[in-house]
Write an enzyme that holds these catalytic residues in place. Structure first.
Site, PDB file in Angstrom:
ATOM      1  N   ASP A   1       0.796  -1.237   0.147  1.00 39.53           N
ATOM      2  CA  ASP A   1       0.028   0.004   0.041  1.00 39.53           C
ATOM      3  C   ASP A   1       1.040   1.291   0.030  1.00 39.53           C
ATOM      4  O   ASP A   1       2.084   1.233   0.305  1.00 39.53           O
ATOM      5  CB  ASP A   1      -1.037  -0.017   1.134  1.00 39.53           C
ATOM      6  CG  ASP A   1      -2.259   0.974   1.101  1.00 39.53           C
ATOM      7  OD1 ASP A   1      -3.179   0.214   0.823  1.00 39.53           O
ATOM      8  OD2 ASP A   1      -2.277   2.353   1.099  1.00 39.53           O
TER       9      ASP A   1
ATOM     10  N   VAL B   1       2.114   1.884  -6.455  1.00 40.94           N
ATOM     11  CA  VAL B   1       1.769   0.860  -7.313  1.00 40.94           C
ATOM     12  C   VAL B   1       1.525   1.484  -8.924  1.00 40.94           C
ATOM     13  O   VAL B   1       0.937   0.428  -9.565  1.00 40.94           O
ATOM     14  CB  VAL B   1       1.199  -0.604  -7.065  1.00 40.94           C
ATOM     15  CG1 VAL B   1       1.772  -1.040  -6.042  1.00 40.94           C
ATOM     16  CG2 VAL B   1      -0.274  -0.187  -6.676  1.00 40.94           C
TER      17      VAL B   1
ATOM     18  N   ASN C   1      -5.310  -4.585  -6.946  1.00 44.50           N
ATOM     19  CA  ASN C   1      -6.745  -4.343  -6.263  1.00 44.50           C
ATOM     20  C   ASN C   1      -6.706  -2.658  -5.913  1.00 44.50           C
ATOM     21  O   ASN C   1      -7.732  -1.985  -5.959  1.00 44.50           O
ATOM     22  CB  ASN C   1      -6.690  -4.806  -5.011  1.00 44.50           C
ATOM     23  CG  ASN C   1      -7.873  -4.245  -4.231  1.00 44.50           C
ATOM     24  OD1 ASN C   1      -8.993  -4.649  -4.378  1.00 44.50           O
ATOM     25  ND2 ASN C   1      -7.396  -3.501  -2.959  1.00 44.50           N
TER      26      ASN C   1
ATOM     27  N   TYR D   1     -13.250   7.299 -13.486  1.00 47.09           N
ATOM     28  CA  TYR D   1     -13.236   5.863 -12.891  1.00 47.09           C
ATOM     29  C   TYR D   1     -14.134   4.854 -13.929  1.00 47.09           C
ATOM     30  O   TYR D   1     -13.373   3.674 -14.026  1.00 47.09           O
ATOM     31  CB  TYR D   1     -14.111   5.930 -11.485  1.00 47.09           C
ATOM     32  CG  TYR D   1     -14.218   4.589 -10.805  1.00 47.09           C
ATOM     33  CD1 TYR D   1     -13.237   4.469  -9.763  1.00 47.09           C
ATOM     34  CD2 TYR D   1     -15.279   3.775 -10.795  1.00 47.09           C
ATOM     35  CE1 TYR D   1     -13.166   3.290  -9.087  1.00 47.09           C
ATOM     36  CE2 TYR D   1     -15.145   2.537 -10.187  1.00 47.09           C
ATOM     37  CZ  TYR D   1     -14.156   2.572  -9.080  1.00 47.09           C
ATOM     38  OH  TYR D   1     -14.370   1.247  -8.403  1.00 47.09           O
TER      39      TYR D   1
ATOM     40  N   LYS E   1     -11.960   1.522 -15.276  1.00 47.66           N
ATOM     41  CA  LYS E   1     -12.711   0.095 -14.902  1.00 47.66           C
ATOM     42  C   LYS E   1     -12.764  -0.395 -16.063  1.00 47.66           C
ATOM     43  O   LYS E   1     -12.806  -1.756 -16.134  1.00 47.66           O
ATOM     44  CB  LYS E   1     -13.878   0.353 -14.046  1.00 47.66           C
ATOM     45  CG  LYS E   1     -13.031   0.932 -12.601  1.00 47.66           C
ATOM     46  CD  LYS E   1     -12.156  -0.027 -11.823  1.00 47.66           C
ATOM     47  CE  LYS E   1     -11.630   0.076 -10.623  1.00 47.66           C
ATOM     48  NZ  LYS E   1     -10.658  -0.713  -9.944  1.00 47.66           N
TER      49      LYS E   1
END
Ligand code: NAD
Length: 251
Positions: A37, A63, A89, A155, A159
Protein backbone atom coordinates in the site's frame (compact mmCIF):
# COMPACT_ATOMS: atom_id res chain seq x y z
CA UNK A 1 -12.77 -21.79 1.69
CA UNK A 2 -10.38 -23.27 -0.95
CA UNK A 3 -6.83 -24.05 0.19
CA UNK A 4 -4.23 -21.63 -1.21
CA UNK A 5 -1.47 -23.94 -0.06
CA UNK A 6 1.28 -21.43 0.73
CA UNK A 7 0.90 -19.51 -2.54
CA UNK A 8 3.00 -16.36 -2.64
CA UNK A 9 0.49 -13.59 -3.23
CA UNK A 10 0.91 -9.86 -3.72
CA UNK A 11 -2.16 -7.81 -2.81
CA UNK A 12 -2.05 -4.10 -3.66
CA UNK A 13 -4.15 -1.59 -1.77
CA UNK A 14 -3.93 -3.94 1.22
CA UNK A 15 -4.08 -1.17 3.79
CA UNK A 16 -7.81 -0.63 3.61
CA UNK A 17 -11.21 -1.82 2.49
CA UNK A 18 -11.39 -4.68 0.01
CA UNK A 19 -7.59 -5.17 -0.07
CA UNK A 20 -7.40 -5.55 3.70
CA UNK A 21 -10.28 -8.04 3.65
CA UNK A 22 -8.59 -9.96 0.83
CA UNK A 23 -5.36 -10.05 2.81
CA UNK A 24 -7.17 -11.52 5.81
CA UNK A 25 -8.98 -14.11 3.67
CA UNK A 26 -5.85 -15.14 1.73
CA UNK A 27 -3.89 -15.61 4.97
CA UNK A 28 -6.79 -17.63 6.41
CA UNK A 29 -6.78 -19.78 3.26
CA UNK A 30 -3.08 -20.57 3.73
CA UNK A 31 -1.45 -18.13 1.31
CA UNK A 32 1.73 -16.20 2.08
CA UNK A 33 0.73 -12.59 1.49
CA UNK A 34 2.95 -9.68 0.53
CA UNK A 35 0.65 -6.79 1.35
CA UNK A 36 1.38 -3.51 -0.44
CA UNK A 37 0.00 0.00 0.00
CA UNK A 38 0.97 3.65 -0.31
CA UNK A 39 0.20 4.18 3.35
CA UNK A 40 2.55 2.73 5.96
CA UNK A 41 0.02 3.52 8.70
CA UNK A 42 -2.80 1.66 7.01
CA UNK A 43 -0.54 -1.31 6.30
CA UNK A 44 0.49 -1.43 9.95
CA UNK A 45 -3.20 -1.53 10.91
CA UNK A 46 -3.74 -4.42 8.49
CA UNK A 47 -0.78 -6.33 9.94
CA UNK A 48 -1.95 -5.70 13.52
CA UNK A 49 -5.50 -6.80 12.72
CA UNK A 50 -4.38 -10.06 11.08
CA UNK A 51 -1.45 -10.83 13.40
CA UNK A 52 0.21 -13.53 11.27
CA UNK A 53 3.85 -12.42 10.95
CA UNK A 54 5.03 -15.62 9.24
CA UNK A 55 2.34 -15.50 6.57
CA UNK A 56 2.08 -11.74 6.09
CA UNK A 57 4.75 -9.20 5.17
CA UNK A 58 4.02 -5.57 4.38
CA UNK A 59 5.65 -3.26 1.88
CA UNK A 60 5.08 0.42 1.18
CA UNK A 61 5.04 1.30 -2.52
CA UNK A 62 3.24 3.40 -5.08
CA UNK A 63 1.95 0.79 -7.49
CA UNK A 64 1.26 3.36 -10.19
CA UNK A 65 5.00 3.88 -10.86
CA UNK A 66 7.36 1.39 -12.51
CA UNK A 67 10.42 1.70 -10.23
CA UNK A 68 8.52 0.94 -7.02
CA UNK A 69 6.69 -1.89 -8.80
CA UNK A 70 9.99 -3.59 -9.72
CA UNK A 71 11.14 -3.00 -6.12
CA UNK A 72 7.92 -4.62 -4.86
CA UNK A 73 8.48 -7.77 -6.94
CA UNK A 74 12.09 -8.02 -5.78
CA UNK A 75 11.18 -7.48 -2.14
CA UNK A 76 8.44 -10.11 -2.38
CA UNK A 77 10.88 -12.61 -3.90
CA UNK A 78 13.35 -11.91 -1.08
CA UNK A 79 10.67 -12.32 1.61
CA UNK A 80 8.73 -15.35 0.33
CA UNK A 81 10.04 -16.36 -3.11
CA UNK A 82 8.75 -15.50 -6.59
CA UNK A 83 5.20 -14.22 -6.70
CA UNK A 84 2.58 -16.73 -7.83
CA UNK A 85 -0.64 -14.71 -7.44
CA UNK A 86 -1.10 -10.96 -7.92
CA UNK A 87 -4.24 -9.14 -6.84
CA UNK A 88 -4.17 -5.79 -8.65
CA UNK A 89 -6.57 -4.18 -6.23
CA UNK A 90 -5.34 -0.63 -5.43
CA UNK A 91 -7.69 1.93 -6.93
CA UNK A 92 -9.07 5.41 -6.43
CA UNK A 93 -12.39 7.14 -7.08
CA UNK A 94 -12.87 10.25 -9.19
CA UNK A 95 -15.27 12.41 -7.09
CA UNK A 96 -18.08 10.97 -9.27
CA UNK A 97 -17.18 13.82 -11.64
CA UNK A 98 -18.76 13.91 -15.12
CA UNK A 99 -16.54 14.42 -18.17
CA UNK A 100 -17.09 18.20 -18.13
CA UNK A 101 -15.65 18.40 -14.59
CA UNK A 102 -12.73 16.05 -15.32
CA UNK A 103 -9.61 18.18 -15.60
CA UNK A 104 -6.32 16.78 -16.90
CA UNK A 105 -4.93 16.25 -13.40
CA UNK A 106 -7.93 14.20 -12.21
CA UNK A 107 -7.98 12.13 -15.41
CA UNK A 108 -4.24 11.40 -15.21
CA UNK A 109 -4.33 10.46 -11.52
CA UNK A 110 -7.24 8.04 -11.90
CA UNK A 111 -5.72 6.58 -15.08
CA UNK A 112 -2.32 6.12 -13.40
CA UNK A 113 -3.61 4.27 -10.34
CA UNK A 114 -6.54 2.32 -11.79
CA UNK A 115 -5.13 1.25 -15.15
CA UNK A 116 -1.47 2.13 -15.79
CA UNK A 117 -0.48 0.60 -12.43
CA UNK A 118 -2.06 -2.81 -13.14
CA UNK A 119 -0.52 -2.72 -16.64
CA UNK A 120 2.97 -2.03 -15.25
CA UNK A 121 2.62 -4.68 -12.53
CA UNK A 122 1.43 -7.25 -15.08
CA UNK A 123 4.20 -6.45 -17.56
CA UNK A 124 6.87 -6.63 -14.87
CA UNK A 125 5.64 -9.90 -13.33
CA UNK A 126 4.77 -11.92 -16.44
CA UNK A 127 8.23 -12.89 -17.78
CA UNK A 128 9.15 -14.87 -14.63
CA UNK A 129 5.68 -16.42 -14.48
CA UNK A 130 5.90 -17.49 -18.12
CA UNK A 131 9.28 -19.02 -17.47
CA UNK A 132 7.76 -21.09 -14.65
CA UNK A 133 4.65 -21.86 -16.73
CA UNK A 134 2.19 -20.55 -14.14
CA UNK A 135 0.83 -17.33 -12.71
CA UNK A 136 -2.50 -15.97 -11.52
CA UNK A 137 -3.89 -12.43 -11.62
CA UNK A 138 -7.03 -11.31 -9.84
CA UNK A 139 -7.85 -7.75 -10.88
CA UNK A 140 -10.32 -5.63 -8.97
CA UNK A 141 -12.66 -4.33 -11.64
CA UNK A 142 -16.09 -2.89 -10.79
CA UNK A 143 -19.63 -2.94 -12.05
CA UNK A 144 -18.39 0.33 -13.64
CA UNK A 145 -16.43 -2.03 -15.92
CA UNK A 146 -19.76 -2.88 -17.57
CA UNK A 147 -22.06 0.10 -17.00
CA UNK A 148 -21.77 3.84 -17.62
CA UNK A 149 -23.99 5.17 -14.86
CA UNK A 150 -22.63 3.86 -11.56
CA UNK A 151 -19.50 6.00 -10.99
CA UNK A 152 -17.76 9.08 -12.38
CA UNK A 153 -16.39 9.45 -15.91
CA UNK A 154 -12.68 8.76 -15.36
CA UNK A 155 -13.34 5.89 -12.94
CA UNK A 156 -15.78 4.28 -15.38
CA UNK A 157 -13.33 4.61 -18.28
CA UNK A 158 -10.44 3.10 -16.30
CA UNK A 159 -12.56 0.27 -14.91
CA UNK A 160 -13.67 -0.62 -18.46
CA UNK A 161 -9.94 -0.53 -19.25
CA UNK A 162 -8.91 -2.97 -16.53
CA UNK A 163 -11.53 -5.44 -17.74
CA UNK A 164 -9.99 -5.21 -21.22
CA UNK A 165 -6.51 -5.68 -19.71
CA UNK A 166 -7.81 -8.76 -17.87
CA UNK A 167 -9.28 -10.36 -20.97
CA UNK A 168 -6.26 -9.51 -23.16
CA UNK A 169 -3.75 -11.08 -20.75
CA UNK A 170 -5.86 -14.26 -20.52
CA UNK A 171 -6.12 -14.40 -24.31
CA UNK A 172 -2.41 -13.77 -24.81
CA UNK A 173 -1.02 -16.19 -22.23
CA UNK A 174 -3.82 -18.57 -21.16
CA UNK A 175 -2.21 -21.42 -23.07
CA UNK A 176 1.08 -20.85 -21.20
CA UNK A 177 -0.29 -21.33 -17.69
CA UNK A 178 -1.43 -17.80 -16.92
CA UNK A 179 -4.90 -17.15 -15.52
CA UNK A 180 -6.13 -13.56 -15.37
CA UNK A 181 -9.60 -12.82 -14.00
CA UNK A 182 -11.42 -9.99 -12.34
CA UNK A 183 -13.89 -9.38 -9.59
CA UNK A 184 -16.50 -6.67 -10.00
CA UNK A 185 -17.80 -5.34 -6.70
CA UNK A 186 -20.96 -3.25 -6.62
CA UNK A 187 -21.03 -0.84 -3.69
CA UNK A 188 -18.73 -1.66 -0.79
CA UNK A 189 -18.31 0.30 2.43
CA UNK A 190 -14.61 1.24 2.44
CA UNK A 191 -12.46 4.38 2.64
CA UNK A 192 -12.52 5.00 -1.12
CA UNK A 193 -14.69 8.12 -0.95
CA UNK A 194 -13.30 9.39 2.36
CA UNK A 195 -12.50 13.13 2.34
CA UNK A 196 -13.54 13.35 -1.28
CA UNK A 197 -15.26 16.44 -2.60
CA UNK A 198 -18.05 14.54 -4.38
CA UNK A 199 -19.41 16.30 -7.47
CA UNK A 200 -23.06 17.40 -7.12
CA UNK A 201 -23.45 17.40 -10.91
CA UNK A 202 -21.96 13.93 -11.13
CA UNK A 203 -24.27 12.58 -8.42
CA UNK A 204 -27.30 14.13 -10.14
CA UNK A 205 -26.32 12.46 -13.43
CA UNK A 206 -25.95 9.05 -11.73
CA UNK A 207 -29.28 9.06 -9.93
CA UNK A 208 -30.92 6.55 -12.30
CA UNK A 209 -28.10 4.08 -11.70
CA UNK A 210 -27.82 4.75 -7.98
CA UNK A 211 -31.57 4.44 -7.38
CA UNK A 212 -31.44 0.65 -7.59
CA UNK A 213 -28.36 0.25 -5.38
CA UNK A 214 -28.69 -2.66 -2.91
CA UNK A 215 -27.43 -2.32 0.68
CA UNK A 216 -23.65 -1.83 0.72
CA UNK A 217 -21.34 -4.81 1.06
CA UNK A 218 -18.21 -5.03 3.19
CA UNK A 219 -14.75 -6.04 1.97
CA UNK A 220 -15.34 -9.41 3.64
CA UNK A 221 -18.20 -10.02 1.20
CA UNK A 222 -15.77 -9.59 -1.72
CA UNK A 223 -12.68 -11.42 -0.44
CA UNK A 224 -13.90 -15.04 -0.87
CA UNK A 225 -14.45 -14.39 -4.59
CA UNK A 226 -10.79 -13.41 -4.94
CA UNK A 227 -9.66 -16.46 -2.93
CA UNK A 228 -11.71 -18.70 -5.22
CA UNK A 229 -10.22 -17.16 -8.38
CA UNK A 230 -6.70 -17.63 -6.99
CA UNK A 231 -7.36 -21.28 -6.12
CA UNK A 232 -7.18 -24.55 -8.03
CA UNK A 233 -10.98 -24.69 -7.86
CA UNK A 234 -10.96 -21.96 -10.52
CA UNK A 235 -8.40 -23.71 -12.77
CA UNK A 236 -10.74 -23.66 -15.80
CA UNK A 237 -11.73 -20.00 -15.36
CA UNK A 238 -9.81 -17.46 -17.41
CA UNK A 239 -10.40 -14.01 -18.89
CA UNK A 240 -13.63 -13.34 -17.07
CA UNK A 241 -14.92 -11.19 -14.25
CA UNK A 242 -17.16 -12.31 -11.40
CA UNK A 243 -19.74 -9.71 -10.44
CA UNK A 244 -20.44 -9.46 -6.70
CA UNK A 245 -23.08 -6.76 -6.38
CA UNK A 246 -26.17 -8.34 -4.78
CA UNK A 247 -27.93 -8.05 -8.12
CA UNK A 248 -27.32 -4.33 -8.74
CA UNK A 249 -26.43 -4.97 -12.41
CA UNK A 250 -29.62 -7.01 -12.79
CA UNK A 251 -31.58 -3.73 -12.73
P1 NAD B 1 -9.95 1.96 -0.11
O1 NAD B 1 -9.68 3.39 -0.37
O2 NAD B 1 -10.63 1.59 1.15
O3 NAD B 1 -8.60 1.13 -0.24
C1 NAD B 1 -7.70 1.33 -1.31
C2 NAD B 1 -6.28 1.26 -0.80
O4 NAD B 1 -5.43 1.43 -1.95
C3 NAD B 1 -5.91 2.37 0.19
O5 NAD B 1 -5.36 1.82 1.37
C4 NAD B 1 -4.91 3.24 -0.56
O6 NAD B 1 -3.90 3.78 0.28
C5 NAD B 1 -4.32 2.24 -1.55
N1 NAD B 1 -3.77 2.90 -2.72
C6 NAD B 1 -4.32 3.87 -3.48
N2 NAD B 1 -3.49 4.24 -4.45
C7 NAD B 1 -2.37 3.49 -4.32
C8 NAD B 1 -1.15 3.43 -5.03
N3 NAD B 1 -0.89 4.24 -6.07
N4 NAD B 1 -0.22 2.54 -4.62
C9 NAD B 1 -0.45 1.74 -3.56
N5 NAD B 1 -1.60 1.75 -2.86
C10 NAD B 1 -2.54 2.63 -3.23
O7 NAD B 1 -10.80 1.48 -1.39
P2 NAD B 1 -11.54 0.11 -1.76
O8 NAD B 1 -12.97 0.47 -1.93
O9 NAD B 1 -11.17 -0.99 -0.86
O10 NAD B 1 -10.95 -0.09 -3.21
C11 NAD B 1 -10.21 -1.24 -3.59
C12 NAD B 1 -10.54 -1.54 -5.04
O11 NAD B 1 -11.92 -1.89 -5.17
C13 NAD B 1 -10.31 -0.37 -6.00
O12 NAD B 1 -9.71 -0.84 -7.20
C14 NAD B 1 -11.71 0.11 -6.28
O13 NAD B 1 -11.83 0.76 -7.51
C15 NAD B 1 -12.47 -1.20 -6.25
N6 NAD B 1 -13.91 -1.07 -6.07
C16 NAD B 1 -14.42 -0.51 -4.95
C17 NAD B 1 -15.79 -0.40 -4.81
C18 NAD B 1 -16.43 0.20 -3.59
O14 NAD B 1 -17.65 0.41 -3.59
N7 NAD B 1 -15.67 0.48 -2.53
C19 NAD B 1 -16.64 -0.86 -5.84
C20 NAD B 1 -16.08 -1.42 -6.97
C21 NAD B 1 -14.71 -1.54 -7.08
Amino acid sequence: MPDLDGRVTIITGAGSGIGRAMTEAFVAAGARVFAVDLSAERLAETADAIAAPDALKTHVANVAVEGPIVGMLEACAAAFGPVEVICNNAGILDRMAPVTETDDALWQKVLDVNLTGPFLVTRAALPAMLERGSGIFVNTCSIASFLGGRAGFAYTATKHGILGLTRAVAAEYGDRGIRCNGIAPGSVKTNISLDMNISDAGMALRQKGLATRPPQATGADMAPVAVFLASEAAHYINGTCIVADAGWTAY
